[in-house]
Design a protein around this motif. Structure first.
Motif, short mmCIF file in Angstrom:
data_model
loop_
_atom_site.label_atom_id
_atom_site.label_comp_id
_atom_site.label_asym_id
_atom_site.label_seq_id
_atom_site.Cartn_x
_atom_site.Cartn_y
_atom_site.Cartn_z
N GLN A 103 0.45 5.01 1.26
CA GLN A 103 0.35 6.45 2.01
C GLN A 103 1.02 7.66 2.07
OE1 GLN A 103 -0.81 5.03 6.36
NE2 GLN A 103 -2.66 6.21 6.27
N GLU A 132 -8.05 -11.17 8.52
CA GLU A 132 -7.94 -9.31 8.67
C GLU A 132 -6.93 -9.11 8.59
OE1 GLU A 132 -9.14 -12.02 10.22
OE2 GLU A 132 -8.31 -12.68 11.87
N GLN A 133 -6.36 -7.94 7.38
CA GLN A 133 -5.22 -7.72 6.91
C GLN A 133 -4.05 -7.26 8.36
OE1 GLN A 133 -4.61 -5.45 3.83
NE2 GLN A 133 -6.20 -7.09 2.79
N TYR A 134 -2.71 -7.52 8.44
CA TYR A 134 -2.06 -7.28 9.21
C TYR A 134 -1.01 -6.22 9.08
CZ TYR A 134 -4.30 -10.41 12.64
OH TYR A 134 -5.15 -10.75 13.47
N PHE A 135 -0.42 -4.82 8.93
CA PHE A 135 0.33 -3.94 8.65
C PHE A 135 1.36 -4.37 8.65
CE2 PHE A 135 -1.64 -1.90 5.48
CZ PHE A 135 -3.06 -1.86 5.75
N GLY A 136 2.66 -3.68 8.46
CA GLY A 136 4.22 -3.54 9.54
C GLY A 136 3.79 -2.25 9.46
N PRO A 137 5.52 -1.53 9.78
CA PRO A 137 5.49 -0.63 10.39
C PRO A 137 5.26 1.18 10.00
CG PRO A 137 7.20 -2.02 10.75
CD PRO A 137 6.26 -2.76 10.26
N GLY A 138 5.90 0.12 8.14
CA GLY A 138 6.08 1.21 6.79
C GLY A 138 7.68 0.74 6.92
N ARG A 185 9.42 5.65 5.02
CA ARG A 185 9.15 6.25 5.02
C ARG A 185 9.97 6.42 4.12
NH1 ARG A 185 4.48 9.58 5.59
NH2 ARG A 185 4.94 8.83 7.90
N GLU A 243 -2.99 -2.59 -8.86
CA GLU A 243 -4.17 -1.03 -9.32
C GLU A 243 -2.92 -0.35 -10.19
OE1 GLU A 243 -6.83 -0.97 -7.44
OE2 GLU A 243 -6.80 -2.85 -7.52
N LEU A 290 3.85 0.74 2.71
CA LEU A 290 2.96 -0.37 3.94
C LEU A 290 3.02 -1.71 3.58
CD1 LEU A 290 0.04 1.87 4.83
CD2 LEU A 290 2.42 1.38 6.41
N PRO A 332 -6.06 7.73 3.06
CA PRO A 332 -5.86 6.43 3.57
C PRO A 332 -4.99 5.92 2.67
CG PRO A 332 -7.79 6.85 2.91
CD PRO A 332 -7.25 8.07 2.51
N PRO A 333 -4.79 4.42 3.21
CA PRO A 333 -4.23 3.84 2.75
C PRO A 333 -4.18 3.05 0.93
CG PRO A 333 -4.10 2.36 4.93
CD PRO A 333 -5.19 3.86 5.00
N LEU A 361 4.28 7.22 3.01
CA LEU A 361 4.69 6.01 3.91
C LEU A 361 3.86 4.73 2.69
CD1 LEU A 361 5.33 5.29 6.91
CD2 LEU A 361 2.96 5.44 7.83
N TYR A 374 0.70 -1.50 0.24
CA TYR A 374 0.00 -0.19 -0.14
C TYR A 374 0.55 1.33 0.12
CZ TYR A 374 -4.07 -2.58 1.40
OH TYR A 374 -5.23 -4.11 1.69
#
Lengths: 108, 113
Positions: free
Chosen positions: B37, B101-107, B109, B58, B90, B42-43, B88, B35
């Motif tokens: 962001q 459910e999706q779990y995100f990493g810290p990203g 920057r 996409e 992600l 939003p992402p 950012l 993703y």
């Protein structure tokens, strides 16, 4: 019409109160519903998910889903200043679609 | 354990550079996502891999090139980026493609100069 709509806020509540966050979605085929919390500069953190109509409770959080009304909400009981963040509603149809987020501010 | 890790945390690159972002999860998830962001937005979904195969792109510009070497790793190769690509980035994972459910990493920057 946006696919997932949220009031951008900010929603301000006093410490200890109940915060109520709302979300509507347009795709009736949506199957999975999520609430993420995002602090400024951080990544989204999953706090609740709900797949069927009704209420789901986890600690101070309750997610509510009404598929007939295409509405999902998040209640935060005993709100704390640490709950201040942006809350993202997300809905899965053929992909995960996020709302724009609601800014919550809990004032001590 | 619902941990997704991403490296680096911060990246500054010039428009002529080539760099890569890395993502790793050890939860046995078979779907992984990139993703983007931007601030106060939003992402936005970029890519989805399901069982190590690219399932969704996409309409992302070709200067972004994803790679999934195995079920635990996801890379995003960057080249000839533009300043507007600063954001950012992600990574997320879920057990099954687009259902769970999706779990995100810290990203990461990213700043493009």
């Amino acid at each position: 019409q946006k696919e997932v709509e949220q009031n951008s806020g900010p929603l301000s509540v006093p410490e200890g109160a109940i915060a109520s966050l709302n979300c509507t979605y347009s795709d009736r085929g949506s199957q999975s519903f999520f609430w993420y919390r995002q602090y400024s500069g951080k990544s989204p953190e999953l706090i609740m998910f709900i797949y069927s109509n009704g209420d789901k409770e986890d600690g101070r959080f309750t997610a509510q889903l009404n598929k007939a009304s295409q509405y999902v909400s998040l209640l935060i009981r005993d709100s704390q200043p640490s709950d201040s963040a942006t809350y993202l509603c997300a809905v899965t149809a053929n992909k995960l679609v996020f709302g724009a987020g609601t800014i919550l501010r809990v004032k001590s | 354990d619902t941990e997704v890790t991403q490296t680096p945390k911060h990246l500054v690159m010039g428009m002529t550079n080539k760099k890569s972002l890395k993502c790793e999860q050890h939860m046995g998830h078979r779907a992984m996502y990139w993703y983007k962001q931007k601030a106060k937005k939003p992402p936005e979904l970029m890519f989805v891999y399901s069982y190590e195969k690219l399932s969704i792109n996409e309409s992302v510009p070709s200067r972004f090139s994803p790679e999934c070497p195995n079920s635990s790793l996801l890379n995003l190769h960057l080249h000839a980026l533009q300043p507007e690509d600063s954001a950012l980035y992600l990574c997320a994972s879920s057990l099954i493609f687009m259902r769970d459910e999706q779990y995100f990493g810290p990203g990461t920057r990213l700043t493009v100069t």
